[in-house]
Design a protein around this motif. Sequence first.
Motif, mmCIF file in Angstrom:
data_model
loop_
_atom_site.group_PDB
_atom_site.id
_atom_site.type_symbol
_atom_site.label_atom_id
_atom_site.label_comp_id
_atom_site.label_asym_id
_atom_site.label_seq_id
_atom_site.Cartn_x
_atom_site.Cartn_y
_atom_site.Cartn_z
ATOM 1 N N SER A 117 -16.590 -11.429 62.194
ATOM 2 C CA SER A 117 -16.269 -10.129 61.645
ATOM 3 C C SER A 117 -15.018 -9.927 61.599
ATOM 4 C CB SER A 117 -17.004 -9.117 62.627
ATOM 5 O OG SER A 117 -16.478 -7.702 62.076
ATOM 6 N N LEU A 118 -14.197 -9.770 60.328
ATOM 7 C CA LEU A 118 -13.018 -9.739 60.200
ATOM 8 C C LEU A 118 -12.403 -8.023 60.313
ATOM 9 C CD1 LEU A 118 -12.310 -12.109 57.301
ATOM 10 C CD2 LEU A 118 -11.998 -12.543 59.598
ATOM 11 N N LYS A 119 -11.260 -8.143 61.333
ATOM 12 C CA LYS A 119 -10.511 -6.838 61.324
ATOM 13 C C LYS A 119 -9.600 -6.740 60.063
ATOM 14 C CE LYS A 119 -6.789 -8.132 64.169
ATOM 15 N NZ LYS A 119 -6.142 -8.251 65.593
ATOM 16 N N PRO A 120 -8.898 -5.400 59.777
ATOM 17 C CA PRO A 120 -8.017 -5.406 58.669
ATOM 18 C C PRO A 120 -6.884 -6.260 59.011
ATOM 19 C CG PRO A 120 -8.657 -3.419 59.474
ATOM 20 C CD PRO A 120 -9.236 -4.257 60.317
ATOM 21 N N SER A 121 -6.381 -6.891 57.746
ATOM 22 C CA SER A 121 -5.160 -8.107 58.049
ATOM 23 C C SER A 121 -5.353 -8.894 59.154
ATOM 24 C CB SER A 121 -3.913 -7.033 58.239
ATOM 25 O OG SER A 121 -3.684 -6.103 57.213
ATOM 26 N N PRO A 122 -6.450 -9.555 59.012
ATOM 27 C CA PRO A 122 -6.533 -10.657 60.054
ATOM 28 C C PRO A 122 -5.636 -11.771 59.841
ATOM 29 C CG PRO A 122 -8.193 -11.142 58.415
ATOM 30 C CD PRO A 122 -7.351 -9.944 57.883
ATOM 31 N N LEU A 123 -5.221 -12.519 61.123
ATOM 32 C CA LEU A 123 -4.731 -13.736 61.124
ATOM 33 C C LEU A 123 -5.465 -14.754 61.539
ATOM 34 C CD1 LEU A 123 -1.918 -15.481 60.939
ATOM 35 C CD2 LEU A 123 -1.514 -14.812 63.357
ATOM 36 N N TRP A 193 -15.161 -18.582 50.958
ATOM 37 C CA TRP A 193 -15.301 -17.587 51.744
ATOM 38 C C TRP A 193 -13.716 -16.980 51.915
ATOM 39 C CZ3 TRP A 193 -12.991 -16.415 56.558
ATOM 40 C CH2 TRP A 193 -13.417 -15.394 57.325
ATOM 41 N N LEU A 194 -12.659 -17.523 51.878
ATOM 42 C CA LEU A 194 -11.569 -16.809 52.092
ATOM 43 C C LEU A 194 -11.293 -16.167 50.667
ATOM 44 C CD1 LEU A 194 -9.207 -19.918 53.459
ATOM 45 C CD2 LEU A 194 -10.101 -18.107 54.774
ATOM 46 N N ARG A 195 -11.608 -16.670 49.654
ATOM 47 C CA ARG A 195 -11.564 -15.827 48.268
ATOM 48 C C ARG A 195 -12.251 -14.699 48.399
ATOM 49 N NH1 ARG A 195 -6.323 -17.494 47.752
ATOM 50 N NH2 ARG A 195 -6.055 -19.751 46.882
ATOM 51 N N GLN A 196 -13.620 -14.844 48.764
ATOM 52 C CA GLN A 196 -14.459 -13.600 48.640
ATOM 53 C C GLN A 196 -13.860 -12.590 49.799
ATOM 54 O OE1 GLN A 196 -18.204 -15.466 50.069
ATOM 55 N NE2 GLN A 196 -18.732 -15.383 48.088
ATOM 56 N N HIS A 197 -13.157 -12.917 50.980
ATOM 57 C CA HIS A 197 -12.485 -11.806 51.824
ATOM 58 C C HIS A 197 -11.033 -11.734 51.408
ATOM 59 C CE1 HIS A 197 -16.254 -13.131 53.864
ATOM 60 N NE2 HIS A 197 -16.276 -12.080 54.488
ATOM 61 N N GLN A 198 -10.319 -12.046 50.436
ATOM 62 C CA GLN A 198 -9.582 -11.680 49.915
ATOM 63 C C GLN A 198 -8.321 -12.219 51.093
ATOM 64 O OE1 GLN A 198 -9.887 -7.721 48.715
ATOM 65 N NE2 GLN A 198 -10.140 -8.284 46.655
ATOM 66 N N VAL A 199 -8.439 -13.284 51.535
ATOM 67 C CA VAL A 199 -7.429 -13.843 52.611
ATOM 68 C C VAL A 199 -6.650 -14.624 51.897
ATOM 69 C CG1 VAL A 199 -6.995 -15.082 54.506
ATOM 70 C CG2 VAL A 199 -9.130 -13.555 54.289
ATOM 71 N N GLN A 200 -5.103 -14.597 51.958
ATOM 72 C CA GLN A 200 -4.195 -15.220 51.371
ATOM 73 C C GLN A 200 -4.195 -16.681 52.049
ATOM 74 O OE1 GLN A 200 -0.413 -13.543 50.889
ATOM 75 N NE2 GLN A 200 -0.666 -13.753 48.735
ATOM 76 N N ILE A 201 -3.784 -17.764 51.362
ATOM 77 C CA ILE A 201 -3.972 -19.102 52.143
ATOM 78 C C ILE A 201 -2.320 -19.390 52.071
ATOM 79 C CG2 ILE A 201 -4.637 -21.490 51.856
ATOM 80 C CD1 ILE A 201 -7.062 -20.386 50.279
ATOM 81 N N GLY A 202 -1.848 -19.641 53.195
ATOM 82 C CA GLY A 202 -0.458 -20.314 53.425
ATOM 83 C C GLY A 202 -0.518 -21.729 54.093
ATOM 84 N N LEU A 221 -4.244 -13.277 56.264
ATOM 85 C CA LEU A 221 -3.541 -14.598 56.158
ATOM 86 C C LEU A 221 -4.408 -15.573 56.871
ATOM 87 C CD1 LEU A 221 -1.286 -16.331 54.886
ATOM 88 C CD2 LEU A 221 0.039 -15.502 57.173
ATOM 89 N N ALA A 222 -4.581 -16.731 56.250
ATOM 90 C CA ALA A 222 -4.987 -17.921 56.748
ATOM 91 C C ALA A 222 -4.047 -19.028 56.754
ATOM 92 C CB ALA A 222 -6.412 -18.617 56.165
ATOM 93 N N LEU A 223 -3.383 -19.363 57.959
ATOM 94 C CA LEU A 223 -2.360 -20.358 58.055
ATOM 95 C C LEU A 223 -2.879 -21.696 57.991
ATOM 96 C CD1 LEU A 223 0.015 -18.800 60.427
ATOM 97 C CD2 LEU A 223 0.675 -19.277 58.073
ATOM 98 N N VAL A 224 -2.750 -22.781 57.211
ATOM 99 C CA VAL A 224 -3.109 -24.130 57.175
ATOM 100 C C VAL A 224 -2.554 -25.199 57.477
ATOM 101 C CG1 VAL A 224 -4.653 -25.687 55.812
ATOM 102 C CG2 VAL A 224 -4.922 -23.278 55.504
ATOM 103 N N LEU A 225 -2.717 -26.092 58.623
ATOM 104 C CA LEU A 225 -1.901 -27.085 59.105
ATOM 105 C C LEU A 225 -2.683 -28.185 59.089
ATOM 106 C CD1 LEU A 225 -1.026 -24.348 60.951
ATOM 107 C CD2 LEU A 225 0.636 -25.887 61.502
ATOM 108 N N GLY A 226 -2.141 -29.448 59.007
ATOM 109 C CA GLY A 226 -2.890 -30.686 58.935
ATOM 110 C C GLY A 226 -2.603 -31.747 59.744
ATOM 111 N N SER A 227 -2.985 -32.832 59.945
ATOM 112 C CA SER A 227 -2.502 -33.895 60.837
ATOM 113 C C SER A 227 -1.323 -34.379 60.899
ATOM 114 C CB SER A 227 -3.627 -34.908 60.781
ATOM 115 O OG SER A 227 -3.260 -35.776 59.630
ATOM 116 N N GLU A 228 -0.689 -34.768 61.994
ATOM 117 C CA GLU A 228 0.540 -35.251 61.775
ATOM 118 C C GLU A 228 0.941 -36.470 60.894
ATOM 119 O OE1 GLU A 228 2.050 -35.778 65.818
ATOM 120 O OE2 GLU A 228 0.525 -34.422 66.508
ATOM 121 N N ALA A 229 -0.233 -37.236 61.035
ATOM 122 C CA ALA A 229 -0.100 -38.596 60.025
ATOM 123 C C ALA A 229 -0.284 -38.265 58.606
ATOM 124 C CB ALA A 229 -1.473 -39.480 60.378
#
Length: 281
Positions: A117-123, A193-202, A221-229
């Motif tokens: 369940s997402l609140k307004p302006s979720p991080l 799912w992110l697009r359906q809930h209008q969450v920006q992807i950074g 906003l959804a912050l996306v981070l990957g592996s160091e390698a």
Amino acid sequence: MATLLTSLQNGRIKNILKLHKRRQRDAQQQTVVEGVREAGRALQCGIIPHEAYICPELITTEEATAIWQKLQSLEKNGQLTLFTITPELFAKVAYRGQSGGILLIIPYLDNSLATLSLKPSPLLLIIDGGEKPGNLGAILRTADAAGVDAVIVTTQPDHSGTDIYNPNVVRASLGALFSLPVIVAEQTPLLKWLRQHQVQIGVLTPDGERPYSKMNLQGSLALVLGSEAFGVNAQWLAEADFRLQIPMRGIVDSLNLSVATAVVVFEAVRQRQQAGAKTSI
């Protein structure tokens, strides 16, 4: 009344040892939680263990005693099965040393995108391909401290990827695995799912357009981070609404994943707090 176990050949003891391996954890949909702090936080968050194992000789603190009493109460109410074991046996089944004489078998958590369940302006925080359990545990600590709304760990269709129930994740998270939604999801349905809930992807990447501190990290906003390698995969880069970077001033070209996560997440928190302060004036 707790049952005393003394033999390494006991079936329940053998099963604890099996749960040290991911295949068995996934098959049984349960994992091991060791340690006074970790067990206490699991209980604090409302998790009821299937089984609990106590070594009375190792219960030496008030906190550990309180947890033992709580487990005895749950056992009396028929909510779990409680065992006592010898120090020698506890040393055999403990995944790590210094566990304080408490070991729990808990069910996998019932978290999914469908139940989030997402609140307004979720991080939200998305970890793509993070390969080290210790890193993931540290990231969960950061997410809990920063008030992140959920951590989503990507997986492959064959369910390979970072194991959120690895005992090292539980330990490194200091129990934060239990305090916030931690979800495992495949990338394609997650993007939908992110697009359906209008969450920006950074997406955080060394080739980001601007430094993280110069980007607007407010709003949904959804912050996306990957592996160091390997960083994030190409699909995330293609789908990103914006790409951000952490400027590197020295000779190294990357930070530890958990450190990079903390840097960017707390910048997002700072911006949101600052915006809230201005709004309330």
